[in-house]
Design a protein around this motif. Structure first.
Motif, mmCIF file in Angstrom:
data_model
loop_
_atom_site.group_PDB
_atom_site.id
_atom_site.type_symbol
_atom_site.label_atom_id
_atom_site.label_comp_id
_atom_site.label_asym_id
_atom_site.label_seq_id
_atom_site.Cartn_x
_atom_site.Cartn_y
_atom_site.Cartn_z
ATOM 1 N N SER A 16 0.825 -1.214 0.000
ATOM 2 C CA SER A 16 0.000 0.000 0.000
ATOM 3 C C SER A 16 0.856 1.259 0.000
ATOM 4 O O SER A 16 0.596 2.207 -0.750
ATOM 5 C CB SER A 16 -0.923 0.010 1.234
ATOM 6 O OG SER A 16 -1.881 -1.002 1.161
ATOM 7 N N ARG A 17 1.890 1.269 0.829
ATOM 8 C CA ARG A 17 2.740 2.446 0.927
ATOM 9 C C ARG A 17 3.583 2.632 -0.326
ATOM 10 O O ARG A 17 3.795 3.768 -0.781
ATOM 11 C CB ARG A 17 3.633 2.351 2.165
ATOM 12 C CG ARG A 17 2.903 2.238 3.478
ATOM 13 C CD ARG A 17 1.765 3.253 3.603
ATOM 14 N NE ARG A 17 2.287 4.615 3.665
ATOM 15 C CZ ARG A 17 1.616 5.690 3.303
ATOM 16 N NH1 ARG A 17 0.387 5.577 2.814
ATOM 17 N NH2 ARG A 17 2.158 6.882 3.408
ATOM 18 N N TYR A 73 9.894 6.467 4.563
ATOM 19 C CA TYR A 73 9.909 5.019 4.397
ATOM 20 C C TYR A 73 10.391 4.339 5.679
ATOM 21 O O TYR A 73 9.829 3.330 6.104
ATOM 22 C CB TYR A 73 10.815 4.630 3.228
ATOM 23 C CG TYR A 73 10.132 4.585 1.887
ATOM 24 C CD1 TYR A 73 9.254 5.601 1.499
ATOM 25 C CD2 TYR A 73 10.359 3.549 0.993
ATOM 26 C CE1 TYR A 73 8.632 5.571 0.265
ATOM 27 C CE2 TYR A 73 9.747 3.511 -0.237
ATOM 28 C CZ TYR A 73 8.874 4.519 -0.603
ATOM 29 O OH TYR A 73 8.251 4.476 -1.815
ATOM 30 N N ILE A 74 11.453 4.879 6.273
ATOM 31 C CA ILE A 74 11.974 4.307 7.514
ATOM 32 C C ILE A 74 10.892 4.341 8.597
ATOM 33 O O ILE A 74 10.680 3.363 9.321
ATOM 34 C CB ILE A 74 13.228 5.063 7.986
ATOM 35 C CG1 ILE A 74 14.365 4.910 6.976
ATOM 36 C CG2 ILE A 74 13.661 4.564 9.367
ATOM 37 C CD1 ILE A 74 14.824 3.493 6.747
ATOM 38 N N VAL A 81 9.293 1.115 10.562
ATOM 39 C CA VAL A 81 9.287 0.991 12.021
ATOM 40 C C VAL A 81 7.852 0.886 12.537
ATOM 41 O O VAL A 81 7.565 0.114 13.459
ATOM 42 C CB VAL A 81 10.028 2.178 12.672
ATOM 43 C CG1 VAL A 81 9.895 2.128 14.190
ATOM 44 C CG2 VAL A 81 11.499 2.171 12.266
ATOM 45 N N TYR A 82 6.944 1.641 11.954
ATOM 46 C CA TYR A 82 5.538 1.558 12.357
ATOM 47 C C TYR A 82 4.999 0.147 12.141
ATOM 48 O O TYR A 82 4.351 -0.434 13.034
ATOM 49 C CB TYR A 82 4.696 2.558 11.570
ATOM 50 C CG TYR A 82 3.207 2.361 11.766
ATOM 51 C CD1 TYR A 82 2.564 2.888 12.880
ATOM 52 C CD2 TYR A 82 2.462 1.621 10.856
ATOM 53 C CE1 TYR A 82 1.206 2.684 13.085
ATOM 54 C CE2 TYR A 82 1.103 1.412 11.047
ATOM 55 C CZ TYR A 82 0.480 1.942 12.157
ATOM 56 O OH TYR A 82 -0.860 1.722 12.357
ATOM 57 N N SER A 83 5.256 -0.420 10.969
ATOM 58 C CA SER A 83 4.685 -1.722 10.635
ATOM 59 C C SER A 83 5.278 -2.847 11.475
ATOM 60 O O SER A 83 4.602 -3.852 11.746
ATOM 61 C CB SER A 83 4.891 -2.025 9.153
ATOM 62 O OG SER A 83 6.280 -2.188 8.857
ATOM 63 N N LEU A 84 6.518 -2.688 11.890
ATOM 64 C CA LEU A 84 7.181 -3.730 12.675
ATOM 65 C C LEU A 84 6.974 -3.571 14.175
ATOM 66 O O LEU A 84 6.900 -4.562 14.904
ATOM 67 C CB LEU A 84 8.681 -3.742 12.371
ATOM 68 C CG LEU A 84 9.090 -4.082 10.934
ATOM 69 C CD1 LEU A 84 10.601 -3.980 10.781
ATOM 70 C CD2 LEU A 84 8.601 -5.481 10.547
ATOM 71 N N ILE A 85 6.876 -2.312 14.643
ATOM 72 C CA ILE A 85 6.890 -2.064 16.086
ATOM 73 C C ILE A 85 5.763 -1.157 16.561
ATOM 74 O O ILE A 85 4.979 -1.527 17.451
ATOM 75 C CB ILE A 85 8.243 -1.438 16.503
ATOM 76 C CG1 ILE A 85 9.405 -2.375 16.143
ATOM 77 C CG2 ILE A 85 8.250 -1.123 17.994
ATOM 78 C CD1 ILE A 85 10.772 -1.747 16.332
ATOM 79 N N VAL A 116 12.161 13.029 11.954
ATOM 80 C CA VAL A 116 11.031 12.137 11.703
ATOM 81 C C VAL A 116 10.641 11.377 12.969
ATOM 82 O O VAL A 116 9.459 11.112 13.200
ATOM 83 C CB VAL A 116 11.333 11.165 10.538
ATOM 84 C CG1 VAL A 116 12.329 10.090 10.952
ATOM 85 C CG2 VAL A 116 10.049 10.524 10.028
ATOM 86 N N PHE A 117 11.608 11.032 13.807
ATOM 87 C CA PHE A 117 11.327 10.295 15.041
ATOM 88 C C PHE A 117 10.342 11.062 15.907
ATOM 89 O O PHE A 117 9.330 10.514 16.367
ATOM 90 C CB PHE A 117 12.637 10.032 15.787
ATOM 91 C CG PHE A 117 12.511 9.209 17.040
ATOM 92 C CD1 PHE A 117 11.390 8.426 17.292
ATOM 93 C CD2 PHE A 117 13.539 9.202 17.976
ATOM 94 C CE1 PHE A 117 11.283 7.656 18.459
ATOM 95 C CE2 PHE A 117 13.446 8.443 19.146
ATOM 96 C CZ PHE A 117 12.314 7.675 19.378
ATOM 97 N N TYR A 118 10.610 12.351 16.116
ATOM 98 C CA TYR A 118 9.696 13.113 16.961
ATOM 99 C C TYR A 118 8.347 13.348 16.274
ATOM 100 O O TYR A 118 7.286 13.023 16.819
ATOM 101 C CB TYR A 118 10.264 14.467 17.391
ATOM 102 C CG TYR A 118 9.198 15.209 18.158
ATOM 103 C CD1 TYR A 118 8.943 14.883 19.489
ATOM 104 C CD2 TYR A 118 8.354 16.125 17.526
ATOM 105 C CE1 TYR A 118 7.891 15.463 20.172
ATOM 106 C CE2 TYR A 118 7.305 16.706 18.211
ATOM 107 C CZ TYR A 118 7.078 16.372 19.526
ATOM 108 O OH TYR A 118 6.017 16.933 20.191
#
Length: 355
Positions: free
Chosen positions: A82-83, A155-156, A160-164, A210-212
Motif C-alpha cells: 500500500s505504501r 519510508y523508515i 518501524v511503524y509496521s514492525l513495532i 522524523v522520530f519526533y
C-alpha cells in the motif's frame, strides 16, 4: 489478497489535506528564495523547511488513523504494498525529471562525471538509497531530486511503524515521543537549528526530525487529541503560514524551531483533524492535498536550473518576484499533469492488480 476491504482507503481529513498543500507550496517558494538569498535572514520564507516536520506529523496521524485497526489483519506485506503504491511512483518520476534536468542545465554540464557514475546516482535515486557524492550539489543525499531525503525517512518511519509502533501501548508511545523530543532538542542545540537531514553531514538529523514528528502524529490520533473548531481552512492556513515566515535568527533558532515542531505543529494537526471544511473550501482542500505530494516531488529539477540562471542574471526586486511566481505556476502545472496522467493512473492500475 483474500479481503479487498482491508486495502480500501479511509476518508480523508479535508482540512489536513489543504494544509499539506499550503506547506508544499511554501517549500517550493523557499527553495527558490534560498537560491536568490544565500543569507537566510533575507529569505521571506526563511523557515519553510519546517514544512517537512509538519509533513512528518501529518503522516504519523494519518498512518495511525488508516492502519492501527487493520494492519494486524492486513499483514506487513500488504501494508508495504500500500505504501509503495502510494509513494514510489513519484519517487521514480522525480528521479527521471532530476536526470533530465541534469542534462538540461544551462551553460553546459555542472560536473565532469562518467556515464557509470551518473547511472549509479540515478539508480540510487530510483531506489531511495542516499548517495551524497555530488559536491557541486552540496552533497545532497539525493543529488538528482533533493527533497527525496524526507521520503527516505518517511519510508523508515513506515517500516518501524509496521514492525513495532502499531503494537506498542499509548504509554510506551509517550515515552518514545519524550525521548524523541530530547534528541531533537539536542540536535537543535548542537547544530543551532533543525534544518539538517538533506545532506551527508547532517544525515542523522533527518532521523531525529522524523522520530519526533511522526510519533507525535501517532499520539494525536491514539489519544484522540482532536480539537473541534470553526476556524475553517483559511483560519488554520493563517495559523500555519507564520511558522514558515518568521525571521531567521541564528541566535534563537535552536530554541524557536524545536518549540514550533514539538508543540505547535501537533496542535495544528489536532485542530485540522477537528475542523470541518466548508462547502466552499472542500474542493480547494481536496485539490491542494492531492497536488501537494506531486508538487513536492517534481519541483526540484527547476531549482537547479534557476540556480544557474540566478548566478548569471542576479534577479532582484520585481524581476525576481516575476520569475519565481511564473516558475512556481509552471511547476504547479507540471505537478498537476504528473498527478493526473501518471501518478493516479499508475496507482489505480497497481491497486486493481492487487485486488
Amino acid at each position: 489478497m483474500n479481503n479487498p476491504n482491508l486495502i480500501k482507503t479511509k476518508q480523508h481529513f479535508e482540512i489536513l489535506d489543504g494544509l499539506r498543500g499550503v506547506a508544499a507550496l511554501a517549500v517550493v517558494i523557499f527553495h527558490f528564495l534560498e537560491v536568490a538569498f544565500p543569507d537566510p535572514s533575507q529569505n521571506l520564507f526563511a523557515h519553510s523547511f519546517l514544512a517537512v516536520d509538519f509533513f512528518f506529523c501529518l503522516s504519523g496521524f494519518v498512518i495511525a488513523y488508516a492502519y492501527d485497526d487493520r494492519i494486524e489483519k492486513m499483514g506487513i506485506t500488504e501494508f508495504f504494498k500500500s505504501r509503495l503504491i502510494r509513494l514510489h511512483p513519484l519517487v521514480i518520476v522525480g528521479s527521471i525529471l532530476g536526470l533530465a534536468g541534469y542534462f538540461l542545465m544551462p551553460n553546459g554540464d555542472i560536473g565532469e562525471r562518467s556515464i557509470f557514475e551518473i547511472l549509479l546516482i540515478f539508480i540510487c535515486s530510483l531506489l531511495l538509497i542516499p548517495l551524497p557524492i555530488m559536491k557541486e550539489r552540496y552533497n545532497n543525499n539525493f543529488g538528482l531530486n533533493a527533497p527525496a531525503w524526507s521520503l527516505f525517512w518517511e519510508y523508515i518511519a513506515n517500516i518501524v511503524y509496521s514492525l513495532i509502533l502499531w503494537r506498542v501501548s499509548r504509554k510506551t508511545m509517550v515515552f518514545l515521543n519524550v525521548v524523541a523530543a530530547i534528541i531533537l532538542i539536542y540536535v537543535a542545540y548542537q547544530a543551532k537549528n533543525i534544518l539538517g537531514g538533506w545532506d551527508g553531514l547532517t544525515f542523522w538529523h533527518g532521523g531525529a526530525r522524523v522520530f519526533y514528528s511522526f510519533s507525535a502524529g501517532i499520539l494525536v490520533y491514539r489519544y484522540k487529541l482532536i480539537i473541534p473548531s470553526k476556524l475553517g481552512f483559511i483560519g488554520l492556513a493563517l495559523l500555519l503560514v507564520p511558522a514558515f515566515l518568521y525571521p531567521f535568527n541564528p541566535e534563537t533558532n535552536y530554541i524557536t524551531e524545536p518549540l514550533i515542531v514539538i508543540l505547535y505543529f501537533p496542535v495544528l494537526v489536532a485542530l485540522g483533524a477537528g475542523t470541518i471544511a466548508s462547502s466552499a473550501t472542500k474542493k480547494i482542500c481536496n485539490f491542494s492535498g492531492n497536488l501537494s505530494y506531486p508538487l513536492y516531488m517534481t519541483h526540484y529539477f527547476a531549482i537547479w536550473i534557476f540556480a544557474v540562471y540566478q548566478a548569471n542574471y542576479k534577479c532582484s526586486g520585481f524581476e525576481l518576484f516575476a520569475v519565481v511566481s511564473l516558475s512556481t505556476a509552471v511547476l504547479i502545472g507540471i505537478a498537476y499533469l504528473t498527478m493526473r496522467y501518471i501518478d493516479i493512473p499508475i496507482r489505480h492500475y497497481l491497486t486493481q492488480k492487487r485486488k
